[in-house]
Write a protein that holds these residues in place. Structure first.
Motif, PDB file in Angstrom:
ATOM      1  N   ASN A   3     -10.278  -2.562  -4.193  1.00 46.05           N
ATOM      2  CA  ASN A   3      -9.485  -1.440  -3.688  1.00 46.05           C
ATOM      3  C   ASN A   3      -8.137  -1.404  -4.376  1.00 46.05           C
ATOM      4  N   ASN A   4      -7.712  -0.216  -4.757  1.00 44.82           N
ATOM      5  CA  ASN A   4      -6.428  -0.063  -5.435  1.00 44.82           C
ATOM      6  C   ASN A   4      -5.292   0.275  -4.476  1.00 44.82           C
ATOM      7  N   SER A   5      -5.600   0.508  -3.206  1.00 45.83           N
ATOM      8  CA  SER A   5      -4.572   0.821  -2.219  1.00 45.83           C
ATOM      9  C   SER A   5      -5.050   0.330  -0.858  1.00 45.83           C
ATOM     10  N   PRO A   6      -4.125   0.054   0.052  1.00 43.42           N
ATOM     11  CA  PRO A   6      -4.514  -0.408   1.392  1.00 43.42           C
ATOM     12  C   PRO A   6      -5.252   0.677   2.160  1.00 43.42           C
ATOM     13  N   SER A   7      -5.946   0.269   3.211  1.00 41.68           N
ATOM     14  CA  SER A   7      -6.674   1.211   4.058  1.00 41.68           C
ATOM     15  C   SER A   7      -5.717   2.241   4.657  1.00 41.68           C
ATOM     16  N   LEU A   8      -6.132   3.477   4.674  1.00 43.35           N
ATOM     17  CA  LEU A   8      -5.258   4.553   5.132  1.00 43.35           C
ATOM     18  C   LEU A   8      -4.826   4.383   6.588  1.00 43.35           C
ATOM     19  N   VAL A  34      12.379  -3.741   2.501  1.00 41.61           N
ATOM     20  CA  VAL A  34      10.982  -4.009   2.815  1.00 41.61           C
ATOM     21  C   VAL A  34      10.045  -3.137   1.990  1.00 41.61           C
ATOM     22  N   THR A  35      10.424  -1.883   1.720  1.00 42.30           N
ATOM     23  CA  THR A  35       9.547  -1.043   0.898  1.00 42.30           C
ATOM     24  C   THR A  35       9.481  -1.565  -0.537  1.00 42.30           C
ATOM     25  N   ARG A  36      10.564  -2.145  -1.032  1.00 42.58           N
ATOM     26  CA  ARG A  36      10.526  -2.734  -2.365  1.00 42.58           C
ATOM     27  C   ARG A  36       9.626  -3.965  -2.386  1.00 42.58           C
ATOM     28  N   VAL A  37       9.698  -4.796  -1.330  1.00 37.61           N
ATOM     29  CA  VAL A  37       8.836  -5.975  -1.257  1.00 37.61           C
ATOM     30  C   VAL A  37       7.372  -5.559  -1.191  1.00 37.61           C
ATOM     31  N   ILE A  38       7.093  -4.487  -0.476  1.00 36.06           N
ATOM     32  CA  ILE A  38       5.719  -3.987  -0.416  1.00 36.06           C
ATOM     33  C   ILE A  38       5.255  -3.544  -1.798  1.00 36.06           C
ATOM     34  N   ARG A  39       6.072  -2.761  -2.494  1.00 33.60           N
ATOM     35  CA  ARG A  39       5.685  -2.298  -3.836  1.00 33.60           C
ATOM     36  C   ARG A  39       5.436  -3.480  -4.777  1.00 33.60           C
ATOM     37  N   SER A  40       6.313  -4.454  -4.740  1.00 33.11           N
ATOM     38  CA  SER A  40       6.164  -5.611  -5.626  1.00 33.11           C
ATOM     39  C   SER A  40       4.922  -6.416  -5.264  1.00 33.11           C
ATOM     40  N   SER A  41       4.634  -6.544  -3.970  1.00 34.47           N
ATOM     41  CA  SER A  41       3.438  -7.270  -3.544  1.00 34.47           C
ATOM     42  C   SER A  41       2.177  -6.583  -4.046  1.00 34.47           C
ATOM     43  N   LEU A  42       2.143  -5.259  -3.964  1.00 35.46           N
ATOM     44  CA  LEU A  42       0.960  -4.522  -4.420  1.00 35.46           C
ATOM     45  C   LEU A  42       0.776  -4.656  -5.927  1.00 35.46           C
ATOM     46  N   GLU A  43       1.873  -4.749  -6.668  1.00 32.87           N
ATOM     47  CA  GLU A  43       1.774  -4.979  -8.111  1.00 32.87           C
ATOM     48  C   GLU A  43       1.197  -6.358  -8.403  1.00 32.87           C
ATOM     49  N   LEU A  44       1.629  -7.355  -7.636  1.00 33.14           N
ATOM     50  CA  LEU A  44       1.147  -8.722  -7.858  1.00 33.14           C
ATOM     51  C   LEU A  44      -0.314  -8.881  -7.461  1.00 33.14           C
ATOM     52  N   VAL A  45      -0.794  -8.054  -6.538  1.00 32.77           N
ATOM     53  CA  VAL A  45      -2.208  -8.082  -6.167  1.00 32.77           C
ATOM     54  C   VAL A  45      -3.081  -7.808  -7.389  1.00 32.77           C
ATOM     55  N   LYS A  46      -2.596  -6.920  -8.261  1.00 32.84           N
ATOM     56  CA  LYS A  46      -3.389  -6.534  -9.434  1.00 32.84           C
ATOM     57  C   LYS A  46      -3.641  -7.709 -10.361  1.00 32.84           C
ATOM     58  N   THR A  47      -2.703  -8.642 -10.433  1.00 29.31           N
ATOM     59  CA  THR A  47      -2.848  -9.767 -11.359  1.00 29.31           C
ATOM     60  C   THR A  47      -3.396 -11.020 -10.696  1.00 29.31           C
ATOM     61  N   THR A  48      -3.415 -11.055  -9.360  1.00 28.22           N
ATOM     62  CA  THR A  48      -3.890 -12.248  -8.661  1.00 28.22           C
ATOM     63  C   THR A  48      -5.262 -12.067  -8.026  1.00 28.22           C
ATOM     64  N   GLY A  49      -5.696 -10.819  -7.852  1.00 29.30           N
ATOM     65  CA  GLY A  49      -6.986 -10.566  -7.227  1.00 29.30           C
ATOM     66  C   GLY A  49      -6.995 -10.781  -5.728  1.00 29.30           C
ATOM     67  N   ALA A  50      -5.818 -10.814  -5.110  1.00 28.69           N
ATOM     68  CA  ALA A  50      -5.726 -11.033  -3.669  1.00 28.69           C
ATOM     69  C   ALA A  50      -6.175  -9.794  -2.902  1.00 28.69           C
TER      70      ALA A  50
END
Length: 222
Positions: A3-8, A34-50
């Protein structure tokens, strides 16, 4: 399929029930943070497979513990997440345990590595090490939490924080190799090593923050 985005429906819950709580926190831990931390976390998901839903939710809850003392906000935040029964709609007990631990492990001064990739993601995402943003957030925190200090007092507090956390001997640790933060941390350390330039940056942003606070105070409330 990843999934490229969290559940709606999860996003709707977080945006309406969780994120508004950040409006009550200081300017260094507010909605913008907090919105910046969310954006950064979603970017890191792409490289970690979390798992993106887990990483998104951890980021959204990570500073809710700021409702109490800052020193143990990470522990309080983990308890807040674990106690929120509404999250059982999306996550298993095992996932919630990992998520609680991730919130507990996000604090920059932690002496050990986070216990999971999720703790590493939120810890890394929480470290916005863009030099001017670090300077601004540190000044914002000082003005909010130590308003009795004059400019020189704020400078002394600011400099102590910069040296203890971000200098080459500071306690901050990066847990994900080759993340964007590594380059930014080197830039910040170079600036800290140049006291004249650091003071110039402090003076500029300090003046901007005072002006912003004055403008906020003059804004009529409904």
């Amino acid at each position: 399929m990843i999934n490229n985005s969290p559940s709606l429906d999860l996003v709707e819950f977080i945006e309406t029930q969780i994120l508004p709580r950040y409006a009550a926190f200081d300017r260094a831990h507010n909605m913008e943070h907090v919105t910046r931390v969310i954006r950064s976390s979603l970017e890191l998901v792409k490289t970690t497979g979390a798992d993106i839903n887990m990483a998104y939710t951890i980021a959204a809850y990570h500073d809710l513990g700021m409702s109490g003392h800052r020193a143990d906000h990470h522990i309080r935040g983990g308890k807040i997440l674990a106690a929120d029964a509404r999250l059982k709609k999306w996550f298993s007990p095992e996932q919630l345990k990992v998520m609680k631990e991730a919130v507990e492990d996000h604090r920059a001064s932690a002496s050990r590595a986070p216990r999971s990739i999720y703790g590493k993601i939120v810890a890394e995402a929480d470290r916005d090490i863009e030099p001017m943003m670090v300077i601004r957030r540190t000044i914002q925190f000082g003005l909010t939490n130590s308003p009795q200090l004059d400019k020189e007092g704020q400078w002394k507090r600011f400099l102590e924080h910069m040296n203890s956390k971000y200098s080459k001997d500071g306690y901050i640790k990066l847990w994900i190799p080759n993340s964007p933060n590594a380059k930014k941390l080197n830039e910040l350390r170079n600036l800290i090593a140049q006291p004249v330039q650091l003071r110039e940056a402090f003076n500029k942003i300090y003046a901007e923050e005072l002006a912003s606070m004055a403008a906020d105070a003059d804004t009529p409330t409904a």
